[in-house]
Structures are given as C-alpha cells and as structure tokens.
Design an enzyme around this catalytic site. Structure first.
Site, PDB file in Angstrom:
ATOM      1  N   ARG A 100      26.793 -33.152 -11.367  1.00  0.00           N
ATOM      2  CA  ARG A 100      25.460 -33.598 -10.952  1.00  0.00           C
ATOM      3  C   ARG A 100      24.441 -32.497 -11.213  1.00  0.00           C
ATOM      4  O   ARG A 100      24.759 -31.320 -11.084  1.00  0.00           O
ATOM      5  CB  ARG A 100      25.446 -33.898  -9.451  1.00  0.00           C
ATOM      6  CG  ARG A 100      25.938 -35.279  -9.096  1.00  0.00           C
ATOM      7  CD  ARG A 100      26.024 -35.414  -7.604  1.00  0.00           C
ATOM      8  NE  ARG A 100      24.732 -35.509  -6.939  1.00  0.00           N
ATOM      9  CZ  ARG A 100      24.051 -36.645  -6.775  1.00  0.00           C
ATOM     10  NH1 ARG A 100      24.538 -37.765  -7.231  1.00  0.00           N
ATOM     11  NH2 ARG A 100      22.888 -36.659  -6.145  1.00  0.00           N
ATOM     12  N   ASN A 116      27.334 -21.120 -12.837  1.00  0.00           N
ATOM     13  CA  ASN A 116      27.955 -22.265 -13.505  1.00  0.00           C
ATOM     14  C   ASN A 116      28.791 -21.759 -14.671  1.00  0.00           C
ATOM     15  O   ASN A 116      28.477 -20.736 -15.263  1.00  0.00           O
ATOM     16  CB  ASN A 116      26.855 -23.192 -14.041  1.00  0.00           C
ATOM     17  CG  ASN A 116      27.413 -24.404 -14.764  1.00  0.00           C
ATOM     18  OD1 ASN A 116      28.321 -25.076 -14.270  1.00  0.00           O
ATOM     19  ND2 ASN A 116      26.901 -24.688 -15.960  1.00  0.00           N
ATOM     20  N   HIS A 118      30.186 -22.906 -18.429  1.00  0.00           N
ATOM     21  CA  HIS A 118      29.917 -23.871 -19.501  1.00  0.00           C
ATOM     22  C   HIS A 118      30.818 -23.543 -20.689  1.00  0.00           C
ATOM     23  O   HIS A 118      30.945 -22.371 -21.064  1.00  0.00           O
ATOM     24  CB  HIS A 118      28.436 -23.794 -19.901  1.00  0.00           C
ATOM     25  CG  HIS A 118      28.081 -24.783 -20.956  1.00  0.00           C
ATOM     26  ND1 HIS A 118      27.868 -26.121 -20.681  1.00  0.00           N
ATOM     27  CD2 HIS A 118      27.948 -24.653 -22.302  1.00  0.00           C
ATOM     28  CE1 HIS A 118      27.601 -26.759 -21.805  1.00  0.00           C
ATOM     29  NE2 HIS A 118      27.639 -25.892 -22.807  1.00  0.00           N
ATOM     30  N   ASP A 154      21.769 -25.499 -18.206  1.00  0.00           N
ATOM     31  CA  ASP A 154      22.568 -24.537 -18.973  1.00  0.00           C
ATOM     32  C   ASP A 154      21.712 -23.423 -19.594  1.00  0.00           C
ATOM     33  O   ASP A 154      22.036 -22.919 -20.671  1.00  0.00           O
ATOM     34  CB  ASP A 154      23.372 -25.253 -20.086  1.00  0.00           C
ATOM     35  CG  ASP A 154      24.380 -26.243 -19.526  1.00  0.00           C
ATOM     36  OD1 ASP A 154      24.916 -25.993 -18.429  1.00  0.00           O
ATOM     37  OD2 ASP A 154      24.655 -27.260 -20.189  1.00  0.00           O
ATOM     38  N   GLU A 183      38.171 -19.632 -19.800  1.00  0.00           N
ATOM     39  CA  GLU A 183      37.349 -19.932 -18.607  1.00  0.00           C
ATOM     40  C   GLU A 183      38.088 -19.509 -17.344  1.00  0.00           C
ATOM     41  O   GLU A 183      37.487 -18.957 -16.411  1.00  0.00           O
ATOM     42  CB  GLU A 183      37.062 -21.439 -18.514  1.00  0.00           C
ATOM     43  CG  GLU A 183      36.165 -21.984 -19.603  1.00  0.00           C
ATOM     44  CD  GLU A 183      35.864 -23.473 -19.415  1.00  0.00           C
ATOM     45  OE1 GLU A 183      35.707 -23.917 -18.266  1.00  0.00           O
ATOM     46  OE2 GLU A 183      35.784 -24.194 -20.415  1.00  0.00           O
TER      47      GLU A 183
HETATM   48  C1  GRF Z   1      35.050 -26.957 -17.881  1.00  0.00           C
HETATM   49  O1  GRF Z   1      35.242 -27.011 -19.265  1.00  0.00           O
HETATM   50  C2  GRF Z   1      33.746 -26.299 -17.541  1.00  0.00           C
HETATM   51  O2  GRF Z   1      33.360 -25.326 -18.483  1.00  0.00           O
HETATM   52  C3  GRF Z   1      32.781 -27.442 -17.589  1.00  0.00           C
HETATM   53  O3  GRF Z   1      33.475 -28.531 -17.056  1.00  0.00           O
HETATM   54  C4  GRF Z   1      34.878 -28.333 -17.264  1.00  0.00           C
HETATM   55  C5  GRF Z   1      35.510 -28.434 -15.907  1.00  0.00           C
HETATM   56  O4  GRF Z   1      36.920 -28.409 -15.996  1.00  0.00           O
HETATM   57  N1  GRF Z   1      31.565 -27.139 -16.879  1.00  0.00           N
HETATM   58  P1  GRF Z   1      37.802 -28.318 -14.685  1.00  0.00           P
HETATM   59  O5  GRF Z   1      37.371 -29.485 -13.790  1.00  0.00           O
HETATM   60  O6  GRF Z   1      37.558 -27.006 -14.049  1.00  0.00           O
HETATM   61  O7  GRF Z   1      39.217 -28.480 -15.155  1.00  0.00           O
END
Ligand code: GRF
Length: 209
Positions: A100, A116, A118, A154, A183
């Site tokens: 959201r 956040n 991304h 973003d 990530e």
């Molecule tokens: C990830 O790729 C993140 O970068 C993006 O949404 C995805 C979330 O994945 N914002 P998860 O729900 O943490 O597995």
C-alpha cells in the site's frame, strides 16, 4: 541526522502484505543477535491471508492485521496505523513487501523513520514488475536498494544497495531469486546500522559510519 533511541532497544515494526521472506530474514537475524539494538516489536499487515504471518507466529511476534477492505478512506486507515505506532513506541518502520502507498501525512509524521526495500538499483526501475522491465530493457546489472521513504514512490534517500549481475538466460523468476537472496542480507544489515546510530544523512546523501 542521528538516531537517538528512546530506550536501550530500538522498537521496530515490520509491514508486510504477502510472502514475507524479508520478514523471515529479519527475524532470523534477530534470532542470531545480528540486528544490533533493534527489537522487532510488531508485525503489521493489510492482508489477513499474508503468507508471511506464519513467520511472525513462529517467532511469537505481536501481529496486527488491519484489513484494508474494512476501510474506504486512506487517511482513516493510515491514522489507525499511526496510533498503533505511537502506542507501541515504534521508532523504525520497515516496509518489507508492503503493497500500500502510505499517505503523505503518515510519511511526514514518521519522517526518516520509514525504510523500504526495492528489488532494483534505484532510481532505475521503480514501481511494479521490476524484473520484467529490467530484462526487457537489457541492463547488465540489477540488484536491490534500501531507502528512506518520502512522499514520492521509491524515490527517497538511498541508504544501501547490492548489485546482482543479469545473466543472458535469466527469466524474471531466476533474477528475482538471486536478488532476493541479497535483499535478505541487506535489509537486516541496514536495520542493525540504524539501530546503532551508524547512519547519517546530509541533504539526501546517506553515509554509513
Ligand atoms: C521483495 O522483492 C521486495 O524487494 C519488494 O517486495 C518483495 C517482497 O518479498 N518490495 P517478501 O514478501 O519479503 O518475500
């Protein structure tokens, strides 16, 4: 800008909408004592059937489900969220797949306290369907970005990034998988750095001490 903690621990809320693999990585890092002074105090979702909720349950975390379907007004929804953050003395909000868009008043209230993740090297490829766009464009490197959230999508100040090579035979799925692995390391590291006051920001330039 430095973070001054209210107590010994920095209370963190993680917002999710789906699978929650980043939440899982954060909780695992906390379990290994690799989250510095950060304490995951709350997991929030707008989606009652978010798969990631099972990770919060496994780690006995307090969960709040604020079903967006029960609200017609975005300001009302985010006002509930704000009260929840204040009541739980949340000092950092981590958007980990939260789908959201936050209202301007929420973002302004928690200025420099929302981050956040991304799955691209911002400012390239903001928004949705990132890996498809990366492959269509033909860039050779992609990656992931953790940034402060401001009122543009973003586009907040970049805290840290990790680079992942794009391979000739990548599909959106294979690329997403390699980026996701990065990530899962990057986001806990940034939370740790913030909790230890190692992040400074001058204008929009962020330095990690
Ligand atoms: C990830 O790729 C993140 O970068 C993006 O949404 C995805 C979330 O994945 N914002 P998860 O729900 O943490 O597995």
């Amino acid at each position: 800008m430095k973070y001054y903690l209210l107590g010994d621990e920095m209370k963190v809320a993680v917002f999710i909408s789906g699978r929650g693999s980043n939440l899982k990585a954060i909780l695992e890092a906390e379990g290994r004592n690799e989250l510095g002074k950060a304490e995951i105090a709350l997991v929030v979702t707008n989606n009652p059937i978010a798969g990631g909720l099972k990770h919060a349950e496994n780690y006995d975390k307090k969960i709040v489900i604020l079903d967006s379907k029960n609200f017609t007004d975005k300001d009302e929804y985010d006002n509930e969220l704000k009260q929840l953050m204040v009541k739980n003395e949340i000092e950092l909000i981590v958007l980990a797949g939260y789908m959201r868009i936050l209202t301007t008043s929420f973002v302004d209230y928690f200025e420099k306290k929302i981050i956040n993740i991304h799955p691209s090297l911002l400012p390239a490829f903001p928004g949705l369907d990132v890996h498809e766009k990366v492959l269509d464009y033909g860039v050779k490197f992609s990656g992931c970005t953790v940034h402060f959230v401001n009122t543009e999508i973003d586009a907040g100040p970049i805290i840290s990034q990790e680079v992942v090579e794009v391979l000739d035979d990548d599909s959106p799925e294979t690329l997403a998988e390699r980026i996701l692995a990065e990530e899962h390391k990057l986001l806990p590291r940034v939370i740790k750095n913030i909790s230890e006051s190692k992040i400074i920001m001058i204008n929009r330039k962020v330095r990690i001490l």
